[in-house]
Design an enzyme around this catalytic site. Sequence first.
Site: not given
Length: 686
Positions: A338, A375
């Site tokens: 993330d 990401e």
Amino acid sequence: MSDLLPGRSYPLGATITPEGINFSVFSKNSTAVELLLFDRAEDGTPSRIIPLDPAVNKTFYYWHVCVPGLEAGQLYGYRVYGPFDPLQGHRFDGWKVLIDPYARAVAPGNYVREAAQQPGDNAAFAMKSVVVDPSAYDWEGDKPLHRPYAKTVIYEMHVGGFTKDPSSGVAPELRGTYAGLVEKIPYLQELGVTAVELMPVQQFDPYDTPSTLTNYWGYSPIALFAPHHAYSSRKDALGPVDEFRDMVKALHRAGIEVILDVVFNHTAEGNHLGPTLSMRGFENRGYYLLEDGHLDRFANYSGTGNTLNANHSIVRRLIRDCLRYWVDQMHVDGFRFDLASVMSRDERGIPQENPPILWSIESDPVLAGAKIIAEAWDAAGLYQVGSFVGYRWAEWNARFRDDVRAFVKGDTGLVRHLASRITASPDLYTKPGREPNLSINFVTAHDGFTLNDLVSYNEKHNLDNYEGNRDGHNHNLSWNCGAEGPTDDAGINALRARQRKNFLTLLLLSQGTPMFVMGDEVARTQRGNNNAYCQDNALNWLNWDDVARQGDLFRFVQHLIRFNLGHEVFQEERFWQPMPWEDDRQMHITWHGVHIGQPDWSDFSRTLAYSLQHPRSDEYLHVMINAYWEPVTFDLPALQTGRRWHRVIDTFQLAPHDILPVDEAPAVPGAHVAVEGRSIVVVEAR
């Protein structure tokens, strides 16, 4: 105290040894440390307090002790004393019971977040760490699957939301748990996905939200090594660890990989007003990025109040040890990081050209077989899609999402961009030798509209989040097809069904690794909420009644996955190239428009066609895309005598004629195909 042994500084955490349990934690600037032992998670008074003597129990910046007679399942915590001097970056608070940053399990007990924010003793309301013996489990020969990206289809899912709805048919005590997911593995096998990407299962703080709602998504970690306790049907201290392993083992037996969505960019401790739960109380200046010149404030590149100091030597070691643990002891197959770009920033927040932590992850031998997916952006504007460090890192390709969304809805100036996305974005990924399947292609993910809502809403509808509809993205590239939200208009509903199939077809017929989100295969809706992070209710849960209601869509997705995995053209590990056959390792792709060999690259073009041939098989596919709202007739390539084109996919058609195996598909008469408005047709030579 005579039963205590000095212990040693390694390994960090609580480790079972022949002499007893060795406890070790890092704390550079503290003046005193106490190890607390508890009998129950709800206890507000430790059963034993063990003060650590810095002359005996401290080596460099590591506090340690070995306690004989303890066993796995023992509950513990720490109190750490030192200066509370925020202007110097120190936030020690000896009243607070701290979670071991290396805790392999936690017992929530009567956890109350506010008790760790307010002055005074929070022991009765603190999560307790749990001693775990990682070797005490029978894996029965299980190991990570090491499936190549080229043969991977990823299903992003939420462990709780997958079975929490009563319609799942799972027993009440198993709903929303690892065990509940195991019961639904046959569904995943029937769908055909090869990997599940689990939204955060590292223990998180469910109460870390700006409102009274729940942090459902889980992007609020509190113990990075520990499986989230609430996802276990077993409420004993060690239950979550073994139940998680049972789930991994069962998924592997079904041929399905397990990828974890991991959060190493921030923690649940929030900003300067946040609670003291763990790292803040051990060494605030080491674990977190602080604002230059204002050490009482946390740098906020994550958008959540704080940012982990990922390239500090101690944090770098913690991240690497954590990843190794999940692979070596929990058998997971990979990770999606993330806001991974946060991890490229140095201790002043400046992006580094060669971030130590990212290279450490890439080159770690324990992680060599694991998928690592970035990401590649953060919440402070750093955007690295196409330029992320290293050679092994795959990336969520947000450009695929945006360009495919815009083209399918009918925007102009996109046909060249679409061609790049179909071919795994060679305009973005230019490093020599890079595998095209490191582009993780997606149209939808947990963050944003579901596939159904993408074609049903022009605007976000997030009022249920109690943030005045200010949260969530405003630029969604969505189109409601003529009405905002649910409608009884048959024409609009037919168009929405067609657009859903168009998105899925482009996703599964492009080069790269496809990913879609839980429920897209049955038109799951969040009623226009594009930021449903705090909705632990039917808005987010998979409604299993939709499997029957949307059986035609489920079948379409199922057959698309089979089509992708069943054709060598989509398994290639080199970029498709528009070149002659002199290099038999390359794919051959040819671009067309409505006429063969004449693609229309103009800004106002809404049509594109391409042919795919595989050098080592007899595969020959021709794909015709019409994003215009009227029918368009496409020419077909000429075939050798004896072969004919068969219409295998036509998104305009109703089931079962929208997708068929080639040996059941109708032959195409003549040399042309009429592709209806906003439709895709795929033909295969046979």
